[in-house]
Each structure stands twice: as structure tokens, then as C-alpha cells.
Design a protein around this motif. Structure first.
Motif, PDB file in Angstrom:
ATOM      1  N   HIS A 100      21.249 -53.282 -44.285  1.00 62.60           N
ATOM      2  CA  HIS A 100      21.338 -52.847 -43.336  1.00 62.60           C
ATOM      3  C   HIS A 100      22.256 -51.436 -43.939  1.00 62.60           C
ATOM      4  O   HIS A 100      22.028 -50.212 -44.019  1.00 62.60           O
ATOM      5  CB  HIS A 100      21.990 -52.385 -41.809  1.00 62.60           C
ATOM      6  CG  HIS A 100      22.711 -51.312 -41.136  1.00 62.60           C
ATOM      7  ND1 HIS A 100      21.044 -50.684 -40.399  1.00 62.60           N
ATOM      8  CD2 HIS A 100      23.102 -51.026 -40.368  1.00 62.60           C
ATOM      9  CE1 HIS A 100      21.591 -49.947 -39.615  1.00 62.60           C
ATOM     10  NE2 HIS A 100      23.559 -49.713 -39.895  1.00 62.60           N
ATOM     11  N   GLY A 101      23.165 -51.835 -44.649  1.00 64.38           N
ATOM     12  CA  GLY A 101      23.875 -51.485 -45.673  1.00 64.38           C
ATOM     13  C   GLY A 101      22.605 -50.132 -47.047  1.00 64.38           C
ATOM     14  O   GLY A 101      23.184 -49.099 -47.232  1.00 64.38           O
ATOM     15  N   LEU A 102      21.404 -50.619 -47.355  1.00 61.53           N
ATOM     16  CA  LEU A 102      20.259 -49.638 -47.868  1.00 61.53           C
ATOM     17  C   LEU A 102      20.281 -48.523 -47.105  1.00 61.53           C
ATOM     18  O   LEU A 102      19.866 -47.540 -47.721  1.00 61.53           O
ATOM     19  CB  LEU A 102      19.655 -50.276 -48.669  1.00 61.53           C
ATOM     20  CG  LEU A 102      20.100 -51.452 -49.513  1.00 61.53           C
ATOM     21  CD1 LEU A 102      18.738 -52.448 -50.220  1.00 61.53           C
ATOM     22  CD2 LEU A 102      20.963 -50.580 -50.641  1.00 61.53           C
ATOM     23  N   ALA A 106      20.690 -44.624 -48.506  1.00 66.54           N
ATOM     24  CA  ALA A 106      19.439 -43.798 -48.182  1.00 66.54           C
ATOM     25  C   ALA A 106      19.653 -42.684 -47.835  1.00 66.54           C
ATOM     26  O   ALA A 106      19.837 -41.957 -48.570  1.00 66.54           O
ATOM     27  CB  ALA A 106      18.341 -44.679 -47.639  1.00 66.54           C
ATOM     28  N   ALA A 107      20.356 -42.941 -46.486  1.00 68.70           N
ATOM     29  CA  ALA A 107      20.954 -41.492 -45.911  1.00 68.70           C
ATOM     30  C   ALA A 107      21.910 -40.660 -46.872  1.00 68.70           C
ATOM     31  O   ALA A 107      21.648 -39.855 -46.567  1.00 68.70           O
ATOM     32  CB  ALA A 107      21.732 -41.555 -44.836  1.00 68.70           C
ATOM     33  N   ARG A 108      23.006 -41.639 -47.747  1.00 64.86           N
ATOM     34  CA  ARG A 108      24.160 -40.986 -48.529  1.00 64.86           C
ATOM     35  C   ARG A 108      23.441 -40.717 -49.596  1.00 64.86           C
ATOM     36  O   ARG A 108      23.628 -39.574 -49.645  1.00 64.86           O
ATOM     37  CB  ARG A 108      25.143 -42.057 -48.644  1.00 64.86           C
ATOM     38  CG  ARG A 108      26.117 -41.589 -49.884  1.00 64.86           C
ATOM     39  CD  ARG A 108      26.755 -42.769 -50.453  1.00 64.86           C
ATOM     40  NE  ARG A 108      26.058 -42.727 -51.705  1.00 64.86           N
ATOM     41  CZ  ARG A 108      25.488 -44.125 -52.096  1.00 64.86           C
ATOM     42  NH1 ARG A 108      25.681 -45.153 -51.092  1.00 64.86           N
ATOM     43  NH2 ARG A 108      24.932 -44.754 -53.442  1.00 64.86           N
ATOM     44  N   ARG A 109      22.328 -41.171 -50.677  1.00 60.98           N
ATOM     45  CA  ARG A 109      21.143 -40.458 -51.259  1.00 60.98           C
ATOM     46  C   ARG A 109      20.949 -38.764 -51.026  1.00 60.98           C
ATOM     47  O   ARG A 109      20.302 -38.507 -51.871  1.00 60.98           O
ATOM     48  CB  ARG A 109      20.584 -41.336 -51.629  1.00 60.98           C
ATOM     49  CG  ARG A 109      21.194 -42.974 -52.434  1.00 60.98           C
ATOM     50  CD  ARG A 109      20.004 -43.801 -52.382  1.00 60.98           C
ATOM     51  NE  ARG A 109      19.196 -43.232 -54.202  1.00 60.98           N
ATOM     52  CZ  ARG A 109      18.304 -43.755 -54.292  1.00 60.98           C
ATOM     53  NH1 ARG A 109      17.964 -44.848 -53.822  1.00 60.98           N
ATOM     54  NH2 ARG A 109      17.714 -43.330 -55.453  1.00 60.98           N
ATOM     55  N   THR A 136      26.260 -40.750 -43.514  1.00 56.07           N
ATOM     56  CA  THR A 136      26.479 -39.645 -44.866  1.00 56.07           C
ATOM     57  C   THR A 136      27.559 -39.741 -45.152  1.00 56.07           C
ATOM     58  O   THR A 136      27.904 -38.956 -46.035  1.00 56.07           O
ATOM     59  CB  THR A 136      25.851 -38.692 -44.687  1.00 56.07           C
ATOM     60  OG1 THR A 136      25.697 -37.566 -43.266  1.00 56.07           O
ATOM     61  CG2 THR A 136      24.100 -38.996 -44.714  1.00 56.07           C
ATOM     62  N   ARG A 137      28.899 -40.440 -44.613  1.00 60.76           N
ATOM     63  CA  ARG A 137      30.206 -39.818 -44.536  1.00 60.76           C
ATOM     64  C   ARG A 137      31.121 -40.032 -46.422  1.00 60.76           C
ATOM     65  O   ARG A 137      31.151 -39.676 -46.724  1.00 60.76           O
ATOM     66  CB  ARG A 137      30.948 -40.271 -44.231  1.00 60.76           C
ATOM     67  CG  ARG A 137      32.401 -39.732 -43.473  1.00 60.76           C
ATOM     68  CD  ARG A 137      33.577 -40.629 -42.566  1.00 60.76           C
ATOM     69  NE  ARG A 137      33.213 -40.424 -41.238  1.00 60.76           N
ATOM     70  CZ  ARG A 137      32.942 -40.451 -40.499  1.00 60.76           C
ATOM     71  NH1 ARG A 137      33.012 -42.142 -40.555  1.00 60.76           N
ATOM     72  NH2 ARG A 137      32.477 -39.886 -39.646  1.00 60.76           N
ATOM     73  N   ALA A 138      30.008 -40.806 -46.955  1.00 60.37           N
ATOM     74  CA  ALA A 138      30.371 -42.258 -48.014  1.00 60.37           C
ATOM     75  C   ALA A 138      29.496 -41.194 -48.677  1.00 60.37           C
ATOM     76  O   ALA A 138      29.776 -41.108 -50.581  1.00 60.37           O
ATOM     77  CB  ALA A 138      29.397 -43.601 -47.685  1.00 60.37           C
ATOM     78  N   ALA A 139      28.967 -39.585 -48.609  1.00 61.06           N
ATOM     79  CA  ALA A 139      27.842 -38.741 -50.004  1.00 61.06           C
ATOM     80  C   ALA A 139      29.269 -38.501 -51.155  1.00 61.06           C
ATOM     81  O   ALA A 139      30.248 -38.189 -50.615  1.00 61.06           O
ATOM     82  CB  ALA A 139      27.449 -38.182 -48.488  1.00 61.06           C
ATOM     83  N   ASP A 140      28.613 -37.482 -51.941  1.00 61.10           N
ATOM     84  CA  ASP A 140      29.599 -37.321 -53.310  1.00 61.10           C
ATOM     85  C   ASP A 140      30.181 -36.131 -52.396  1.00 61.10           C
ATOM     86  O   ASP A 140      29.934 -35.339 -52.590  1.00 61.10           O
ATOM     87  CB  ASP A 140      29.530 -37.472 -54.520  1.00 61.10           C
ATOM     88  CG  ASP A 140      29.782 -36.858 -55.428  1.00 61.10           C
ATOM     89  OD1 ASP A 140      29.072 -36.454 -56.374  1.00 61.10           O
ATOM     90  OD2 ASP A 140      30.860 -36.676 -55.737  1.00 61.10           O
TER      91      ASP A 140
END
Length: 155
Positions: A100-102, A106-109, A136-140
Motif C-alpha cells: 500500500h505504501g507504493l 505512486a501518487a507522490r511521484r 501526496t502530502r509527502a511530495a517534494d
């Protein structure tokens, strides 16, 4: 990412849940598009196959109805796939990782690549923008902030 396993690639390049990934097979790919009817929501998606994913699944064994099969050549059950994936993460020294982390990765990428929430949802099948924001909170943050500032008019 050529050394990536089909299991990892399918999760990372489709952003789907384990129950959807284990049902994917060549019969669901037409003209470079992977067709997915999400098990949990019933949402039907048409996901363009990323070239890297196409390379990985083309090199995977093709004697099965699904891309992913157990060591006995049968399709995975969702819980068995989760346990298998968990074991693989533990062996790799990644106890914090999960299938599930992937989906979240995927959403973050996609967010880091500049995709809009609606574009990400078109891949992952999320209907709720609030859920996409959580994924996507972890997005750069710095990359996104720089991109946002670059859109402002100069002067």
C-alpha cells in the motif's frame, strides 16, 4: 529502474491497490493502455502503460493469465500477496515498506512530476481530492514551491 520486479513495477507505475494489481494480466492491456476495473470501488480506469513498466512486464514470464503468479503458477490471493510482499520487504531490510505504501509513493511521484490532483486521480482512481491530498502530502515541497513561484509574473 530496470532491475525492478514486476510486483514492484505494477504497484509503482499504476498506483493501484493490491487486489487490483494481482488481477492484472496481458489481456487487460490494449494499444499501450492498461484497463482496470477497481475491485473496491468499481471505478473503471484506462491507464497508459509507462515505457518502463512495458519493458518490465514484457520481460516477465508470460505463461499465466495474470502478470503475478505464486511459485505454484497460480494467481495470488490478496492476503497471500500482502504476506509475500511483506516478507520480501523484510528480507530487503525495509520493514517500514508495504504494497500500500507504493500506492502512496505512486501518487507522490506523480505530484512531484507536476501532475494535478485530477491527473493523479485519473491514474489512482481516487475520487476524493481530500484523499489525494493525504496521499501526496509527502511530495517534494521545495520542488512544488519553486514550480509555483515560477508561474508568478515577474515584476
Amino acid at each position: 529502474m530496470r532491475s525492478t520486479t514486476p510486483q514492484l513495477a505494477l504497484l509503482l507505475y499504476t498506483g493501484q491497490r493490491r487486489g487490483d494489481v494481482i488481477r492484472m494480466g496481458r489481456q487487460r492491456v490494449r494499444a499501450g493502455v492498461l484497463y482496470v476495473a477497481q475491485e473496491k470501488t468499481g471505478v473503471e480506469l484506462a491507464i497508459p502503460v509507462h515505457p518502463e513498466l512495458a519493458t518490465i512486464i514484457a520481460s516477465a514470464p508470460s505463461g499465466h493469465l495474470t502478470f503475478l503468479a505464486t511459485r505454484f503458477g497460480r494467481p495470488f490471493e490478496a492476503s497471500a500477496f500482502s504476506h509475500w510482499f511483506r516478507d520480501q520487504c523484510d528480507v530487503a531490510g525495509l520493514p517500514h515498506c508495504s504494497a500500500h505504501g507504493l500506492r502512496k509513493a505512486a501518487a507522490r511521484r506523480l505530484a512531484e512530476a507536476g501532475c494535478t490532483a485530477h491527473e493523479i486521480g485519473a491514474i489512482t482512481g481516487h475520487a476524493s481530492l481530500a484523499e489525494l491530498v493525504r496521499y501526496t502530502r509527502a511530495a517534494d515541497q521545495r520542488h512544488l514551491a519553486e514550480a509555483a513561484m515560477a508561474t508568478l509574473p515577474k515584476g
